[in-house]
Design a protein around this motif. Structure first.
Motif, PDB file in Angstrom:
ATOM      1  N   SER A 132       3.922  -1.368   3.934  1.00 56.53           N
ATOM      2  CA  SER A 132       3.493  -0.209   3.149  1.00 56.53           C
ATOM      3  C   SER A 132       4.703   0.641   2.794  1.00 56.53           C
ATOM      4  N   GLN A 192      -0.643  -0.959   8.532  1.00 54.66           N
ATOM      5  CA  GLN A 192      -0.751  -1.853   7.380  1.00 54.66           C
ATOM      6  C   GLN A 192      -0.122  -3.200   7.726  1.00 54.66           C
ATOM      7  N   GLU A 235       0.850  -1.187   0.000  1.00 55.11           N
ATOM      8  CA  GLU A 235       0.000   0.000   0.000  1.00 55.11           C
ATOM      9  C   GLU A 235       0.891   1.245   0.000  1.00 55.11           C
TER      10      GLU A 235
END
Length: 318
Positions: free
Chosen positions: A152, A148, A72
Motif C-alpha cells: 500500500s 494490506q 491501495e
C-alpha cells in the motif's frame, strides 16, 4: 525480475530510471531527485517527508505512486486535534453496547451449570475479552496500511497541521511498521507500506520524526520541467502557447508577490486557455484570466500596471 532485488520489489521500483518511467506512465513527471527519494523509500524501508510550498505535487506524488503500482492508497489528512482513534483504530462502541444487551438478556443461560458466584463471574469475565477482540475493532488508515497483504501507499498529508503529540504517536508506526494495541497485542506489517508525509512548513516538525524519514524538498519546477508537466497533464496544448504560458508563470514567481502560482495553478491556467480556444497570449487574455493564477488581490494589484510588459516579455522569451 532482477535477482538481487527482494521478492516484494515491483518492477517499477527496481531502479531510479524505472521509477521515473513508472510515474510518467500515470502522468506524473518526476525529477530525478523525486524518483530517487521514492526508490530509496522502498529499498531502505523508510518514510519520505516531503516539504515545499502548496500545489507543487507533494500529495499527487503519493496518489500517482499508488495508481502506478496498483497499490491501495490509505490517506490520513492531518488537522489540529487528530488522535489515535482517527489515525490508528477505535473500538466499535455501538456493537459492544448491542452485545452487552444480548448478554444481559441471556445471562441465565450463560451462567447455567455454574455452582458458585465465583465460577459465574469467571464465565462472564470471558466475554470481556470478546468485547475487546478483533471483531470489535475499527481500523483507521495507519492500521489499515499495516494490514494490506499486497502492499500500500500510506499518505500522511499535511503533518504540520497536527499537534506535536501526534508525531509521538507516529514514531512506532514509522520506525518498525507496527501498531501496538494493548488489548490485542502488536500487529506488524507483512508488507511495509510506502509511506509519504507532506508538510507545507506551517510549523517546525520534531527532530525525532525527521530522523526516521528521508527528506525531500519539492520546489517550483524550472521552465523545462514545467513544460513537460503541462504537456502531460494538459494534452492538446500547442507548443507556442505552452512556452509563452510557462515563461509568464516563471516571471510571476520571480516577482514581488506573496503567493506565487504553483504548478497546480499552471495546470488550471493551461486548461483555462484551452477552454477559451487561445493560441497565443495577449494582455487582455492574461488580465481576464489572472484570477486562475493569483489568489490574493494584493498580488493582482502588485502586477496590474506591468501586465502588458510581462506579457510581451513572455512572448519574446518563448
Amino acid at each position: 525480475m532482477n535477482a538481487a532485488l527482494p521478492p516484494s520489489t515491483p518492477a517499477g521500483l527496481a531502479s531510479v530510471d524505472s521509477v521515473i518511467a513508472l510515474l510518467e506512465g500515470v502522468g506524473y513527471i518526476a525529477s530525478r531527485q523525486i524518483a530517487t527519494a521514492l526508490y530509496l523509500a522502498h529499498h531502505l524501508r523508510k518514510p519520505v517527508l516531503i516539504e515545499g510550498p502548496a500545489g507543487v505535487g507533494k500529495t499527487e506524488l503519493a496518489v500517482s505512486a499508488a495508481r502506478a503500482l496498483q497499490f491501495e492508497l490509505l490517506r490520513l489528512q492531518c488537522y489540529e486535534g487528530l488522535d489515535d482513534s482517527k489515525a490508528l483504530y477505535e473500538w466499535k462502541y455501538g456493537k459492544q453496547l448491542l452485545y452487552t444487551q444480548i448478554l444481559k438478556e441471556k445471562i441465565g443461560l450463560l451462567v447455567d451449570g455454574t455452582d458458585s458466584l465465583d465460577s459465574a463471574f469467571g464465565k462472564l469475565a470471558s466475554f470481556q475479552d470478546l468485547f475487546f477482540s478483533r471483531d470489535f475493532l475499527e481500523p483507521r488508515p495507519l492500521l489499515q496500511a499495516m494490514e494490506q497483504p499486497g502492499g500500500s501507499v500510506l499518505l500522511i498529508d499535511e503533518i504540520d497541521k497536527s499537534e506535536e503529540s501526534f508525531e509521538a504517536l507516529l514514531l512506532e508506526v514509522l520506525a518498525d511498521y507496527q501498531v501496538t494495541i494493548p488489548e490485542i497485542g502488536t500487529i506488524r506489517a507483512e508488507v511495509p507500506p510506502l509511506v509519504i508525509l507532506t508538510s507545507n512548513n506551517t510549523r517546525e516538525l520534531g527532530d525525532a520524526l525527521k530522523r526516521r524519514c528521508l527528506h525531500l524538498h519539492i520546489g517550483f519546477p524550472d521552465s523545462e520541467l514545467e513544460q513537460r508537466v503541462l504537456r502531460a497533464r494538459v494534452p492538446g496544448i500547442q507548443d507556442q502557447l505552452l512556452a509563452q504560458l510557462v515563461a509568464f508563470v516563471q516571471a510571476l514567481r520571480a516577482d514581488n508577490i506573496r503567493k506565487p502560482p504553483s504548478i497546480a495553478e499552471s495546470v488550471d491556467w493551461a486548461r483555462t486557455l484551452l477552454l477559451l480556444h487561445a493560441s497565443v497570449l495577449d494582455e487582455a487574455l492574461v488580465r481576464d484570466t489572472l484570477g486562475v493564477l493569483l489568489k490574493r488581490e494584493t498580488d493582482v494589484r502588485e502586477v496590474d500596471d506591468r501586465l502588458a510588459q510581462m506579457t510581451q516579455a513572455a512572448l519574446a522569451a518563448a
